[in-house]
Design a protein around this motif. Structure first.
Motif, mmCIF file in Angstrom:
data_model
loop_
_atom_site.group_PDB
_atom_site.id
_atom_site.type_symbol
_atom_site.label_atom_id
_atom_site.label_comp_id
_atom_site.label_asym_id
_atom_site.label_seq_id
_atom_site.Cartn_x
_atom_site.Cartn_y
_atom_site.Cartn_z
ATOM 1 N N VAL A 117 -0.784 83.006 121.803
ATOM 2 C CA VAL A 117 0.506 83.484 122.323
ATOM 3 C C VAL A 117 1.052 85.047 121.877
ATOM 4 C CG1 VAL A 117 3.293 83.123 122.477
ATOM 5 C CG2 VAL A 117 1.623 81.203 122.026
ATOM 6 N N ILE A 143 1.466 88.935 121.588
ATOM 7 C CA ILE A 143 1.204 90.042 122.292
ATOM 8 C C ILE A 143 1.629 91.063 121.487
ATOM 9 C CG2 ILE A 143 1.755 91.235 124.538
ATOM 10 C CD1 ILE A 143 2.861 88.934 125.689
ATOM 11 N N PHE A 170 -5.791 87.933 113.788
ATOM 12 C CA PHE A 170 -5.594 87.308 112.579
ATOM 13 C C PHE A 170 -6.332 85.960 112.811
ATOM 14 C CE2 PHE A 170 -3.153 83.779 110.260
ATOM 15 C CZ PHE A 170 -2.595 84.628 109.374
ATOM 16 N N HIS A 183 3.466 78.877 108.459
ATOM 17 C CA HIS A 183 4.327 79.989 108.419
ATOM 18 C C HIS A 183 3.889 80.938 107.557
ATOM 19 C CE1 HIS A 183 6.326 77.768 105.479
ATOM 20 N NE2 HIS A 183 6.469 76.577 106.243
ATOM 21 N N SER A 184 4.657 81.946 107.331
ATOM 22 C CA SER A 184 4.234 83.018 106.438
ATOM 23 C C SER A 184 4.035 82.445 104.834
ATOM 24 C CB SER A 184 5.082 84.285 106.328
ATOM 25 O OG SER A 184 6.216 83.856 106.139
ATOM 26 N N THR A 238 8.325 80.027 127.152
ATOM 27 C CA THR A 238 6.966 80.100 126.834
ATOM 28 C C THR A 238 6.294 78.664 126.473
ATOM 29 O OG1 THR A 238 7.336 82.459 126.034
ATOM 30 C CG2 THR A 238 5.609 81.296 125.072
ATOM 31 N N LEU A 275 2.258 84.788 116.182
ATOM 32 C CA LEU A 275 2.811 85.327 114.801
ATOM 33 C C LEU A 275 2.931 86.946 115.114
ATOM 34 C CD1 LEU A 275 0.538 85.377 111.922
ATOM 35 C CD2 LEU A 275 -0.191 84.426 113.916
ATOM 36 N N GLY A 276 2.166 87.435 116.004
ATOM 37 C CA GLY A 276 2.468 88.713 116.437
ATOM 38 C C GLY A 276 1.356 89.429 115.464
ATOM 39 N N LYS A 277 0.036 89.184 114.989
ATOM 40 C CA LYS A 277 -0.736 90.000 114.257
ATOM 41 C C LYS A 277 -1.931 89.812 114.937
ATOM 42 C CE LYS A 277 1.617 89.857 110.112
ATOM 43 N NZ LYS A 277 2.358 89.255 108.871
ATOM 44 N N ARG A 286 6.749 79.849 113.287
ATOM 45 C CA ARG A 286 7.731 78.957 113.631
ATOM 46 C C ARG A 286 9.078 79.421 114.332
ATOM 47 N NH1 ARG A 286 9.640 78.343 106.930
ATOM 48 N NH2 ARG A 286 9.393 80.380 106.537
ATOM 49 N N SER A 287 8.876 80.557 115.249
ATOM 50 C CA SER A 287 10.051 81.004 115.709
ATOM 51 C C SER A 287 10.916 79.872 116.550
ATOM 52 C CB SER A 287 9.617 82.088 116.735
ATOM 53 O OG SER A 287 9.111 81.703 117.802
ATOM 54 N N VAL A 333 9.259 79.910 120.303
ATOM 55 C CA VAL A 333 7.703 79.465 120.529
ATOM 56 C C VAL A 333 7.124 78.436 119.396
ATOM 57 C CG1 VAL A 333 5.279 80.049 120.832
ATOM 58 C CG2 VAL A 333 7.076 81.928 121.322
ATOM 59 N N THR A 342 5.035 82.029 131.069
ATOM 60 C CA THR A 342 6.384 82.343 130.688
ATOM 61 C C THR A 342 6.899 82.632 131.984
ATOM 62 O OG1 THR A 342 5.537 82.699 128.693
ATOM 63 C CG2 THR A 342 7.626 83.419 129.119
HETATM 64 P P1 NAP Z 1 8.588 85.764 115.459
HETATM 65 O O1 NAP Z 1 9.789 85.589 115.539
HETATM 66 O O2 NAP Z 1 7.841 87.373 115.539
HETATM 67 O O3 NAP Z 1 8.214 85.231 114.117
HETATM 68 C C1 NAP Z 1 6.469 85.273 113.570
HETATM 69 C C2 NAP Z 1 6.281 84.066 112.999
HETATM 70 O O4 NAP Z 1 5.017 84.217 112.657
HETATM 71 C C3 NAP Z 1 7.107 83.673 111.908
HETATM 72 O O5 NAP Z 1 7.511 82.224 111.830
HETATM 73 C C4 NAP Z 1 6.418 84.130 110.522
HETATM 74 O O6 NAP Z 1 6.679 83.184 109.371
HETATM 75 C C5 NAP Z 1 5.074 83.820 110.981
HETATM 76 N N1 NAP Z 1 4.077 84.606 110.395
HETATM 77 C C6 NAP Z 1 4.054 86.062 110.041
HETATM 78 N N2 NAP Z 1 2.829 86.206 109.308
HETATM 79 C C7 NAP Z 1 2.415 85.298 109.066
HETATM 80 C C8 NAP Z 1 0.991 84.845 108.174
HETATM 81 N N3 NAP Z 1 0.794 86.034 107.756
HETATM 82 N N4 NAP Z 1 0.792 83.659 108.264
HETATM 83 C C9 NAP Z 1 1.294 82.347 108.768
HETATM 84 N N5 NAP Z 1 2.493 82.885 109.368
HETATM 85 C C10 NAP Z 1 3.004 84.127 109.879
HETATM 86 O O7 NAP Z 1 7.603 84.880 116.605
HETATM 87 P P2 NAP Z 1 7.652 84.839 118.094
HETATM 88 O O8 NAP Z 1 8.980 85.415 118.540
HETATM 89 O O9 NAP Z 1 6.908 83.625 118.298
HETATM 90 O O10 NAP Z 1 6.500 85.935 118.526
HETATM 91 C C11 NAP Z 1 5.025 85.897 118.074
HETATM 92 C C12 NAP Z 1 4.256 86.497 118.854
HETATM 93 O O11 NAP Z 1 4.299 86.130 120.263
HETATM 94 C C13 NAP Z 1 4.763 88.088 119.153
HETATM 95 O O12 NAP Z 1 3.198 88.846 119.348
HETATM 96 C C14 NAP Z 1 5.271 87.971 120.739
HETATM 97 O O13 NAP Z 1 5.295 89.205 121.226
HETATM 98 C C15 NAP Z 1 4.407 87.017 121.201
HETATM 99 N N6 NAP Z 1 5.169 86.192 122.448
HETATM 100 C C16 NAP Z 1 4.679 86.134 123.555
HETATM 101 C C17 NAP Z 1 5.182 85.510 124.524
HETATM 102 C C18 NAP Z 1 4.363 85.455 125.833
HETATM 103 O O14 NAP Z 1 5.174 84.943 126.741
HETATM 104 N N7 NAP Z 1 3.346 85.334 125.836
HETATM 105 C C19 NAP Z 1 6.401 85.000 124.052
HETATM 106 C C20 NAP Z 1 7.137 85.037 123.122
HETATM 107 C C21 NAP Z 1 6.443 85.699 122.204
HETATM 108 P P3 NAP Z 1 8.148 83.151 108.857
HETATM 109 O O15 NAP Z 1 9.098 82.139 109.543
HETATM 110 O O16 NAP Z 1 7.938 82.621 107.247
HETATM 111 O O17 NAP Z 1 8.635 84.576 108.782
#
Ligand code: NAP
Length: 292
Positions: free
Chosen positions: A232, A234, A217, A192-193, A140, A212-214, A165-166, A169, A275
């Motif tokens: 990013v 989804i 947001f 991050h959160s 990604t 972040l997956g919200k 901060r995953s 990504v 990706t």
């Molecule tokens: P993730 O592991 O789901 O982690 C989410 C991140 O968002 C964490 O770092 C979390 O903070 C942060 N977060 C959550 N709530 C928050 C808030 N209210 N304010 C600020 N930060 C917040 O992340 P991911 O795997 O990178 O996935 C994120 C999104 O991208 C998802 O929707 C996933 O489906 C999508 N994605 C898409 C692709 C693509 O190819 N398009 C690839 C990968 C992922 P903490 O660390 O403090 O918990």
């Protein structure tokens, strides 16, 4: 506002990969071979893996999909990884995440030979990425870097704010854009959160990367005029008007935010297609033994 059209760009890149593969085969080499291990029957993982296999066919790669039962032990999975590490006919392979809870994902990722780690998750590849050395980039972030590069988005000296901060990504994006490279040379803030008053940071962003997956947001009042946005996220949102009963939503309120942007990725059709094509590009590198 200009769309960063990942669907179109990935189509062009796939065409370029296919041309290279055809040449390799014409010259007597075998086609690149990507293998995937799928443990259990998680619906989303199944969809992702099948899509990757289909993309391999489109560009002329060989592919192997190995299914293992949900009950497979960590030891058995590692033994299979070792077989793939040794198999000369497999250039690169992935273990589709997430894994069942009884399996330690870190131990699994460590077991993959970093020279075949086309997902770019092995610590050797992450370390080399941080050091700006030749490596497999995680798919990604690699796709996002190509969108920025091929659309000539100016990053040098810009303030880039990454939300999320995953390991796959947000964290790699923060590293890649802070490196002395192009794209890169940004001043990076990673949110991050636990970040307090997040709008204070997002409003200062020249480039905003949101993972972040919200859904929705990021709203219009959280960004400044001229911002570049990479969405990013989804998330499947229930929608009875759609055939499958849901639609895909990004983390950004596209309708409200896009009029303020210089560039923005749509969801779907932005980061997602980039990706998959990045995984193919990594496999091509593996076949050409570019990573030692
Ligand atoms: P993730 O592991 O789901 O982690 C989410 C991140 O968002 C964490 O770092 C979390 O903070 C942060 N977060 C959550 N709530 C928050 C808030 N209210 N304010 C600020 N930060 C917040 O992340 P991911 O795997 O990178 O996935 C994120 C999104 O991208 C998802 O929707 C996933 O489906 C999508 N994605 C898409 C692709 C693509 O190819 N398009 C690839 C990968 C992922 P903490 O660390 O403090 O918990």
């Amino acid at each position: 506002m200009q769309l960063l059209n990942g669907k179109e760009l990935s189509r062009i890149l796939k065409g370029e990969i296919k041309t290279k593969v055809d040449k390799m085969v014409e010259n007597g080499a075998r086609a690149p071979h990507l293998a995937a291990i799928l443990v259990g029957s998680n619906g989303a993982s199944e969809t992702y893996v099948n899509h990757k296999v289909k993309m391999c066919q489109e560009v002329g790669f060989e592919s192997t999909l190995l299914r293992m039962p949900e009950t497979v032990s960590e030891k058995e999975l590692i033994e299979q990884i070792e077989r793939f590490n040794k198999a000369d006919f497999i250039d690169g392979f992935i273990v589709q995440l997430p894994l069942p809870r009884h399996i330690n994902a870190d131990r699994i990722l460590h077991a993959i030979d970093h020279r075949k780690d086309v997902d770019g998750f092995h610590p050797v590849n992450i370390g080399r990425m941080a050091l700006n050395q030749a490596c497999y980039l995680p798919a990604t972030p690699y796709g996002i870097m190509q969108l920025l590069e091929l659309y000539n988005v100016d990053t040098s000296g810009k303030h880039c704010v990454v939300v999320g901060r995953s390991n796959i990504v947000g964290t790699p994006m923060s590293i890649l854009l802070s490196r002395n490279s192009s794209p890169g040379n940004c001043t990076v803030t990673l949110c991050h959160s636990r970040t307090q008053n997040i709008e204070k940071f997002t409003r200062e962003a020249d480039i905003l990367i949101v993972a972040l997956g919200k859904p929705n947001f990021i709203r219009a009042n959280m960004v400044k005029e001229g911002v570049v946005i990479i969405d990013v996220g989804i998330t499947r949102v229930p929608d009875s008007t759609r055939k499958w009963g849901y639609r895909l939503a990004g983390d950004v309120d596209f309708e409200g935010v896009s009029p303020k942007c210089s560039f923005i990725t749509p969801v779907p059709g932005g980061v997602g297609p980039m990706t998959v094509v990045s995984l193919l590009l990594n496999t091509l590198k593996a076949a050409n033994k570019e990573i030692y």
